[in-house]
Design a protein around this motif. Structure first.
Motif, mmCIF file in Angstrom:
data_model
loop_
_atom_site.group_PDB
_atom_site.id
_atom_site.type_symbol
_atom_site.label_atom_id
_atom_site.label_comp_id
_atom_site.label_asym_id
_atom_site.label_seq_id
_atom_site.Cartn_x
_atom_site.Cartn_y
_atom_site.Cartn_z
ATOM 1 N N GLY A 119 84.838 -19.792 87.765
ATOM 2 C CA GLY A 119 84.775 -18.338 87.901
ATOM 3 C C GLY A 119 84.329 -17.597 86.658
ATOM 4 N N ARG A 288 90.883 -22.836 87.627
ATOM 5 C CA ARG A 288 91.003 -22.375 89.014
ATOM 6 C C ARG A 288 91.646 -23.453 89.866
ATOM 7 N N HIS A 290 91.518 -24.591 93.351
ATOM 8 C CA HIS A 290 90.629 -24.384 94.492
ATOM 9 C C HIS A 290 91.367 -24.425 95.823
ATOM 10 N N ASN A 292 94.002 -22.546 96.571
ATOM 11 C CA ASN A 292 94.361 -21.165 96.935
ATOM 12 C C ASN A 292 93.527 -20.111 96.206
ATOM 13 N N ASN A 293 92.541 -20.565 95.428
ATOM 14 C CA ASN A 293 91.650 -19.677 94.664
ATOM 15 C C ASN A 293 92.374 -18.878 93.585
ATOM 16 N N ASN A 294 93.566 -19.288 93.216
ATOM 17 C CA ASN A 294 94.238 -18.635 92.092
ATOM 18 C C ASN A 294 93.595 -19.083 90.784
ATOM 19 N N CYS A 295 93.338 -18.125 89.904
ATOM 20 C CA CYS A 295 92.769 -18.426 88.587
ATOM 21 C C CYS A 295 93.795 -18.116 87.511
ATOM 22 N N ARG A 316 88.559 -14.273 94.473
ATOM 23 C CA ARG A 316 87.853 -14.921 95.584
ATOM 24 C C ARG A 316 86.372 -14.594 95.528
ATOM 25 N N GLU A 317 85.556 -15.592 95.765
ATOM 26 C CA GLU A 317 84.111 -15.390 95.757
ATOM 27 C C GLU A 317 83.686 -14.487 96.925
#
Length: 323
Positions: A119, A288, A290, A292-295, A316-317
């Motif tokens: 990200g 990241r 992947h 849950n897309n938590n960074c 989120r993308e």
């Protein structure tokens, strides 16, 4: 770094004859001049018919480089400059702003480190949109990998429902493609000349406040191969130019860097090695999850706070939102 021909505009002693002499020794830019053995160069100049003029040119180059060095400042002067000129700029994410005690600091180089697809580019575009919108400031985005997307930046603009305002914000963000470190030197030199001219004319409207380089490692990694020192010297020169621009023109600079393996256990570390480590004032690690897309962003280095502090955010993308 600036070609010697550009220096001729400031002093005619750097004429075609001097440039030809330097070119015969592989010197085309100010950077080449710095890397060369100047005692050897002066010895060769002594053997030429126009020895006095060539030595005068060498002396001028050295004085020019010396003038570019920052003057000594005491602690009180640095503190006053910090409070008067070095403001903080929001990253566009409230959690990250809180972590960084307000956001990016003008006058500093902030490095965002992370593996591929973590990200980093999205973070850069969000920051560009935030600065251009919230501060009516200009942003210069140097893209080294064809990853810049005006459409994605438009999604980060919180007032994107207002088409006219969205276009105005986008017009403040300039993107330049840079594919090698020598082009980078030329661009930074040109930027420095422009900013110096604006400062002399006291031009403050739509001031450049954020410079993004995504990614710095893509430019530097190719020149670090082998056992020679030239690649490392070029890397340090790039870092010096970025820090000089940040400090003298009160710009926040954001660069991205990738990670490399650090041995057993699957651990990773920032690329570019120990020499580069001292360049950024602030170093952040982005990871990241992947699933849950938590960074998670962690502080690896900061001028005013200890390392180890972290913040987790959702990036989120496919679901951009204003924080």
């Amino acid at each position: 770094m600036a070609p010697l021909k550009h220096v001729e505009r400031e002093n005619p002693i750097i004429d075609a004859s001097f440039r030809d002499f330097c070119a015969s020794h592989g010197i085309q830019t100010v950077e080449d001049f710095l890397l060369h053995d100047l005692y050897e160069l002066a010895a060769f100049a002594e053997r030429q018919r126009n020895a006095d003029r060539l030595k005068e040119g060498i002396t001028f180059m050295l004085s020019l480089i010396e003038l570019q060095c920052r003057p000594w400042l005491n602690g009180m002067e640095l503190l006053e400059d910090l409070h008067r000129n070095k403001h903080t700029l929001s990253t566009g994410d409230k959690g990250i702003d809180s972590l960084l005690q307000g956001g990016f600091r003008e006058g500093q180089v902030t490095e965002l480190v992370g593996p591929s697809s973590s990200g980093k580019t999205q973070f850069c575009m969000q920051a560009a949109a935030s600065v251009a919108e919230k501060y009516s400031a200009r942003v210069l985005y140097l893209d080294t990998g064809n990853s810049f997307s005006a459409r994605r930046i438009a999604q980060f603009i919180c007032s994107s429902s207002d088409a006219a305002l969205r276009q105005k914000v986008l017009s403040r963000i300039s993107c330049q493609m840079v594919y090698d470190v020598y082009t980078m030197f030329d661009m930074l030199h040109g930027l420095e000349v422009t900013l110096r001219s604006q400062a002399q004319m006291n031009v403050n409207e739509d001031r450049l406040q954020l410079l993004v380089v995504d990614s710095i490692s893509s430019l530097i990694t190719p020149i670090l191969g082998g056992s020679g020192s030239q690649g490392r010297a070029l890397m340090v020169a790039v870092g010096y130019m970025l820090k000089k621009l940040a400090h003298e023109h009160n710009i926040a600079i954001l660069v991205t860097n990738h990670t490399v393996g650090a041995g057993e256990g699957g651990r990773t570390k920032p690329a570019l090695g120990e020499t580069w480590k001292s360049i950024p004032h602030v170093r952040l690690m982005l990871t990241r999850d992947h699933r849950n897309n938590n960074c998670t962003i962690s502080i690896l280095k900061h001028t005013s706070m200890p390392a180890g502090h972290t913040v987790t955010t959702m990036t989120r993308e496919d679901n951009t939102h204003c924080l």
